[in-house]
Design an enzyme around this catalytic site. Structure first.
Site, PDB file in Angstrom:
ATOM      1  N   VAL A  61       0.392   0.503   9.015  1.00  0.00           N
ATOM      2  CA  VAL A  61       1.721  -0.063   8.799  1.00  0.00           C
ATOM      3  C   VAL A  61       2.181   0.208   7.367  1.00  0.00           C
ATOM      4  O   VAL A  61       1.370   0.267   6.443  1.00  0.00           O
ATOM      5  CB  VAL A  61       1.719  -1.585   9.106  1.00  0.00           C
ATOM      6  CG1 VAL A  61       0.852  -2.348   8.137  1.00  0.00           C
ATOM      7  CG2 VAL A  61       3.114  -2.157   9.153  1.00  0.00           C
ATOM      8  N   CYS A  62       3.482   0.415   7.205  1.00  0.00           N
ATOM      9  CA  CYS A  62       4.118   0.486   5.880  1.00  0.00           C
ATOM     10  C   CYS A  62       5.379  -0.366   5.972  1.00  0.00           C
ATOM     11  O   CYS A  62       5.430  -1.304   6.754  1.00  0.00           O
ATOM     12  CB  CYS A  62       4.394   1.934   5.449  1.00  0.00           C
ATOM     13  SG  CYS A  62       5.600   2.788   6.472  1.00  0.00           S
ATOM     14  N   ARG A  63       6.397  -0.052   5.229  1.00  0.00           N
ATOM     15  CA  ARG A  63       7.606  -0.880   5.262  1.00  0.00           C
ATOM     16  C   ARG A  63       8.404  -0.665   6.549  1.00  0.00           C
ATOM     17  O   ARG A  63       8.789  -1.617   7.218  1.00  0.00           O
ATOM     18  CB  ARG A  63       8.480  -0.594   4.040  1.00  0.00           C
ATOM     19  CG  ARG A  63       9.684  -1.517   3.940  1.00  0.00           C
ATOM     20  CD  ARG A  63      10.348  -1.440   2.564  1.00  0.00           C
ATOM     21  NE  ARG A  63      11.304  -2.514   2.397  1.00  0.00           N
ATOM     22  CZ  ARG A  63      12.590  -2.426   2.735  1.00  0.00           C
ATOM     23  NH1 ARG A  63      13.056  -1.312   3.246  1.00  0.00           N
ATOM     24  NH2 ARG A  63      13.395  -3.443   2.549  1.00  0.00           N
ATOM     25  N   MET A  89       6.513  -3.261   8.469  1.00  0.00           N
ATOM     26  CA  MET A  89       6.537  -4.676   8.114  1.00  0.00           C
ATOM     27  C   MET A  89       7.909  -5.303   8.335  1.00  0.00           C
ATOM     28  O   MET A  89       8.007  -6.510   8.514  1.00  0.00           O
ATOM     29  CB  MET A  89       6.069  -4.885   6.666  1.00  0.00           C
ATOM     30  CG  MET A  89       4.579  -4.633   6.477  1.00  0.00           C
ATOM     31  SD  MET A  89       3.479  -5.561   7.602  1.00  0.00           S
ATOM     32  CE  MET A  89       3.725  -7.242   7.023  1.00  0.00           C
TER      33      MET A  89
END
Length: 109
Positions: A61-63, A89
């Protein structure tokens, strides 16, 4: 850049026991992350690859999903099982999943 071959999961289909790898940078992590996530920023990823959990698959996961897609591509090329968390996120927060701050306190985004 997104590649159609990158395995992806929608936040609503993320298993409850998923091992989450957060590849955002330190300031993003400090602002709020999943409590059980492992943090290895993308900018340090290759140097710190030995710190990755042995879990298969890793849910990355990242932004919003761009950086994590690149990491998933890399991991798959290395023979690891990895899945990109679609929407990152931002989707995590929007779905009402819990976050903790850098000091470990839970909060609602």
């Amino acid at each position: 850049m997104f590649q159609p071959s990158v395995p992806t999961v929608d936040i609503s289909a993320l298993p409850a026991d998923a091992v989450l790898l957060d590849v955002r940078e330190q300031d993003e992590w400090d602002a709020g992350h999943a409590e059980s996530a492992v943090h290895v920023p993308m900018s340090q990823f290759v140097a710190r690859i030995g710190e990755l959990p042995d879990a298969e698959p890793l849910y990355v996961v990242c932004r919003v999903g761009g950086r994590s897609a690149q990491v998933v591509q890399y991991l798959v090329a290395q023979g690891r099982s990895a899945v990109n968390v679609d929407g990152g996120m931002l989707a995590w927060e929007a779905s009402g999943r819990a976050l903790v701050s850098d000091n470990g306190e839970a909060f609602v985004a």
